[in-house]
Design an enzyme around this catalytic site. Structure first.
Site, PDB file in Angstrom:
ATOM      1  N   SER A  40      49.460  47.939  34.165  1.00  0.00           N
ATOM      2  CA  SER A  40      49.365  46.489  33.937  1.00  0.00           C
ATOM      3  C   SER A  40      48.448  46.107  32.784  1.00  0.00           C
ATOM      4  CB  SER A  40      48.884  45.803  35.210  1.00  0.00           C
ATOM      5  OG  SER A  40      47.688  46.399  35.668  1.00  0.00           O
ATOM      6  N   ASP A 334      41.802  38.037  36.770  1.00  0.00           N
ATOM      7  CA  ASP A 334      42.061  38.137  38.208  1.00  0.00           C
ATOM      8  C   ASP A 334      41.247  39.285  38.780  1.00  0.00           C
ATOM      9  OD1 ASP A 334      43.415  40.519  37.768  1.00  0.00           O
ATOM     10  OD2 ASP A 334      45.416  39.701  38.172  1.00  0.00           O
ATOM     11  N   HIS A 337      42.223  42.471  36.400  1.00  0.00           N
ATOM     12  CA  HIS A 337      42.527  42.480  34.971  1.00  0.00           C
ATOM     13  C   HIS A 337      41.603  41.604  34.147  1.00  0.00           C
ATOM     14  CE1 HIS A 337      46.295  43.263  37.250  1.00  0.00           C
ATOM     15  NE2 HIS A 337      46.260  44.324  36.474  1.00  0.00           N
TER      16      HIS A 337
END
Ligand SMILES: *[C@@H]1O[C@H](CO)[C@@H](O)[C@H](O)[C@H]1NC(C)=O
Ligand SMILES: *[C@@H]1O[C@H](CO)[C@@H](O)[C@H](O)[C@H]1NC(C)=O
Ligand SMILES: *[C@@H]1O[C@H](CO)[C@@H](O)[C@H](O)[C@H]1NC(C)=O
Ligand SMILES: *[C@@H]1O[C@H](CO)[C@@H](O)[C@H](O)[C@H]1NC(C)=O
Length: 369
Positions: A40, A334, A337
């Site tokens: 991610s 978040d 990340h």
């Protein structure tokens, strides 16, 4: 129902063979292409097109406030704005990449981004929910095959050998090991598990090299125990850098550094940059003010202690998450990340960093090599 089934199978088809790729009308914008693999931290939206109709939810950043600051809409990037690879593309004068699986993907001669949020080096990591590293490699091999057909073997190999390959992988293998009770290989020792992860990463590197890839950039692992998602579980005990997840990340980074030195001797023309993400992020977390951030511990978006619960965007109907006013003041967007602004900092360090943060080359010199 029938129509949506058709749409799903059509888009699956498009996903597997991006049709407009290698159209004559798609000239390269730079003479050095960028290929991206991993999780991610580098995904620019592939998971939104990786359809698994049997599993309605998987790792997707397809709701606001993801994407709110730069693109103004959620686009599959796991941050409020740009990822590290977006900044690096910008520094290399490449356009922002569409994810490889996007139906409109056609920037073939600029490279491709295969990264998938949630993926690990191990096939078992979030199996079925993500595009695992081996499948990413398979996509790349398809790409290389088409390229060889179009340009001829020699020119294609020349193109692939000039390109830069960026890889971010491993965090999810270790996150799953510390958060899932029944994870595969739980009977393995730390060292055995790290060997498995590094072994799989190494075989992917060798296969990319075998296709012609020479210049590799790696983002080392973060202090995984210090990301809000994992820190939340530690109950405030000292210290995130000593928690199991961080210990594993350090072992991984050490092993990766060792194997890359070996590969440099073994593989013809192999050049690499390894970014010390561990120390860079640790410094940001402990000294946010030094870098112009206000908050290094708590995420901008999420819920619970440190906003460590991955509820940002209302995943699975959990809509009562909290959102900070200004994500540029936060190191973490978040619970896992970094924010756009933190990603910019990491990208700059990878791009022009000195030996203490990016070694033995930085990414800029890989592009120029
Ligand atoms: C790669 O990981 C798999 C588990 O997914 C394991 O069985 C295999 O031995 C690993 N390969 C290497 C080369 O370490
Ligand atoms: C955290 O603390 C709570 C209450 O103090 C306790 O019930 C829980 O087991 C602790 N969790 C961990 C991972 O230590
Ligand atoms: C972890 O960080 C604490 C301070 O936050 C420091 O005292 C300790 O030495 C560090 N441990 C390691 C293993 O780096
Ligand atoms: C958000 O924070 C950044 C960094 O401190 C600052 O430059 C910017 O002006 C802030 N934006 C708003 C709308 O307050």
């Amino acid at each position: 129902m029938a129509t949506s089934g058709l749409i799903i199978s059509l888009s699956l088809l498009l996903c597997i063979i991006p049709v407009r790729c290698f159209a004559k009308s798609c000239p390269p914008t730079s003479d050095v292409a960028l290929f991206v693999f991993g999780d991610s931290l580098f995904d620019v939206g592939n998971n939104n097109y990786y359809l698994n109709p049997k599993i309605p939810f998987h790792f997707q950043a397809n709701r606001l406030p993801y994407g709110q600051t730069f693109f103004n809409y959620p686009n599959g990037r796991y941050t409020d704005g740009r990822t590290i690879v977006d900044f690096i593309a910008e520094y290399a004068n490449l356009p922002l990449a569409l994810p490889y699986l996007h139906p409109a993907y056609q920037q073939c001669l600029d490279g491709a981004n295969f990264a998938s949020g949630g993926s690990g080096a191990l096939f078992e990591t979030n199996q079925g929910l993500v595009i695992d590293l081996k499948t990413q490699l398979k996509y790349f091999k398809n790409f290389a095959k088409l390229l060889k057909k179009r340009l001829g073997e020699d020119r294609a190999r020349g193109f692939l050998s000039k390109a830069v390959y960026l890889i971010s992988i491993g965090s999810n293998d270790y996150i799953n090991r510390v958060t899932l009770d029944s994870s595969a290989y739980s009977s393995y020792s730390r060292d055995q598990y790290v060997d498995l992860v590094i072994g799989n990463l190494t075989s992917v590197i060798k296969e990319i090299h075998n296709e012609g890839g020479r210049k590799f950039g790696f983002l080392g692992l973060a202090p995984v125990g210090c990301v809000p998602l994992i820190k939340m579980r530690s109950n405030g005990t000292c210290c995130c850098n000593e928690s199991e997840a961080s210990v594993l990340a350090k072992l991984h980074n050490k092993a990766l550094s060792g194997i890359l030195k070996k590969l440099q001797k073994q593989l013809e023309g192999f050049k690499y940059s390894l970014a010390n993400f561990y120390d860079l992020l640790t410094d940001l977390i402990h000294n946010p003010l030094k870098y112009g951030f206000k908050e290094g511990d708590v995420a901008c978006c999420g819920s619970g202690p440190y906003r460590g619960m991955l509820t940002c965007g209302g995943i699975l109907g959990r809509t009562n998450y909290e959102l900070c006013k200004n994500s540029s003041e936060y190191v973490f967007f978040d619970s896992v990340h970094p924010s756009d602004r933190a990603n910019e900092f990491f990208a700059q360090q990878m791009w022009i960093g000195h030996l203490n943060v990016a070694a033995p080359y930085n990414v800029k010199s890989l592009f120029n090599a």
